[in-house]
Design a protein around this motif. Structure first.
Motif, short mmCIF file in Angstrom:
data_model
loop_
_atom_site.label_atom_id
_atom_site.label_comp_id
_atom_site.label_asym_id
_atom_site.label_seq_id
_atom_site.Cartn_x
_atom_site.Cartn_y
_atom_site.Cartn_z
N HIS A 1 2.45 6.88 -7.26
CA HIS A 1 1.73 8.02 -7.82
C HIS A 1 2.49 9.33 -7.65
O HIS A 1 2.05 10.37 -8.11
CB HIS A 1 0.35 8.12 -7.18
N GLY A 2 3.61 9.29 -6.96
CA GLY A 2 4.41 10.50 -6.77
C GLY A 2 4.94 10.58 -5.36
O GLY A 2 4.47 9.90 -4.45
N ALA B 1 11.57 20.10 9.67
CA ALA B 1 11.07 20.24 8.30
C ALA B 1 10.50 18.91 7.81
O ALA B 1 10.96 17.85 8.21
CB ALA B 1 12.20 20.71 7.39
N PRO B 2 9.50 18.98 6.94
CA PRO B 2 8.93 17.74 6.42
C PRO B 2 9.97 16.91 5.67
O PRO B 2 10.92 17.45 5.12
CB PRO B 2 7.84 18.22 5.45
N VAL B 3 9.74 15.62 5.65
CA VAL B 3 10.59 14.69 4.92
C VAL B 3 9.75 14.14 3.77
O VAL B 3 8.58 13.81 3.94
CB VAL B 3 11.06 13.54 5.84
N ILE B 4 10.35 14.08 2.60
CA ILE B 4 9.67 13.57 1.42
C ILE B 4 10.14 12.14 1.17
O ILE B 4 11.32 11.83 1.32
CB ILE B 4 10.02 14.43 0.17
N TYR B 5 9.22 11.28 0.79
CA TYR B 5 9.54 9.90 0.43
C TYR B 5 9.18 9.70 -1.03
O TYR B 5 8.17 10.22 -1.52
CB TYR B 5 8.75 8.91 1.30
N ARG B 6 10.02 8.93 -1.73
CA ARG B 6 9.73 8.59 -3.12
C ARG B 6 10.34 7.24 -3.44
O ARG B 6 11.24 6.77 -2.74
CB ARG B 6 10.24 9.66 -4.07
N LEU B 7 9.82 6.65 -4.51
CA LEU B 7 10.39 5.39 -4.97
C LEU B 7 11.76 5.63 -5.56
O LEU B 7 11.99 6.65 -6.22
CB LEU B 7 9.50 4.75 -6.04
N THR C 1 0.83 -1.20 0.00
CA THR C 1 0.00 0.00 0.00
C THR C 1 0.87 1.25 0.00
O THR C 1 0.60 2.22 -0.73
CB THR C 1 -0.95 0.00 1.22
N ILE C 2 1.92 1.25 0.79
CA ILE C 2 2.86 2.39 0.81
C ILE C 2 3.48 2.55 -0.58
O ILE C 2 3.53 3.67 -1.12
CB ILE C 2 3.95 2.19 1.88
N LEU C 3 3.95 1.47 -1.15
CA LEU C 3 4.56 1.52 -2.48
C LEU C 3 3.56 1.98 -3.54
O LEU C 3 3.90 2.73 -4.44
CB LEU C 3 5.16 0.16 -2.85
N TYR C 4 2.31 1.55 -3.41
CA TYR C 4 1.26 1.96 -4.33
C TYR C 4 1.13 3.49 -4.33
O TYR C 4 1.10 4.12 -5.39
CB TYR C 4 -0.08 1.30 -3.95
N VAL D 1 12.73 2.65 -1.37
CA VAL D 1 12.21 3.99 -1.08
C VAL D 1 13.37 4.88 -0.66
O VAL D 1 14.29 4.43 0.03
CB VAL D 1 11.14 3.93 0.04
N GLN D 2 13.30 6.13 -1.08
CA GLN D 2 14.32 7.12 -0.72
C GLN D 2 13.67 8.15 0.20
O GLN D 2 12.56 8.61 -0.05
CB GLN D 2 14.86 7.79 -1.98
N ARG D 3 14.39 8.52 1.24
CA ARG D 3 13.95 9.54 2.21
C ARG D 3 14.72 10.81 1.92
O ARG D 3 15.95 10.81 1.91
CB ARG D 3 14.25 9.04 3.62
N LEU D 4 14.01 11.92 1.68
CA LEU D 4 14.64 13.19 1.35
C LEU D 4 14.25 14.27 2.35
O LEU D 4 13.15 14.82 2.28
CB LEU D 4 14.20 13.63 -0.06
#
Length: 132
Positions: free
Chosen positions: A42-43, A85-91, A35-38, A75-78
């Motif tokens: 999408h972004g 500050a917020p952290v962004i996650y992406r594939l 579900t997380i990967l799904y 997954v990459q943590r940015l």
């Protein structure tokens, strides 16, 4: 193996880990990882966005699952700045190789729901396709 160790740090000397199915389930199995990967397919999303989409997951479990997905290189943590500050996650590009699997599982689940005459929720009914 420590129960707190991220999944990506498993001892690979276990003969079960040489099984491709065991390796796949170790990386993406469990209640929340697909579900997380799904949603990340999408972004990119920040932690709060993931929490809303993956609800009713707890912050603790989401953090744990994200750490395991990071440890497996999916997954990459940015960080976007200094704490808090917020952290962004992406594939990662490697994580994007899972998009056909995620879409296949989504389609199978949709058919499974229909087979049981259950409703198909629109919340996760969007097709996952490779990004260009």
């Amino acid at each position: 193996m420590s129960k707190n160790a991220p999944a990506g740090n498993r001892d690979r000397s276990d003969p079960q880990q040489a099984c491709p199915l065991a390796a796949a389930f170790g990386a993406v199995g469990g209640r929340w990882k697909l579900t997380i990967l799904y949603w990340l397919a999408h972004g990119e999303l920040h932690f709060a966005g993931l929490t809303r989409r993956v609800a009713p997951i707890s912050h603790k479990v989401l953090t744990q699952q994200l750490r395991e997905l990071q440890a497996d290189g999916l997954v990459q943590r940015l960080p976007t700045g200094a704490v808090p500050a917020p952290v962004i996650y992406r594939l990662t590009p490697y994580g994007e190789t899972l998009l056909p699997l995620i879409e296949s599982v989504r389609l199978w689940g949709e058919g499974h729901l229909r087979r049981g005459a259950g409703p198909v929720a629109r919340v996760c009914a969007e097709t996952v396709s490779p990004r260009h």
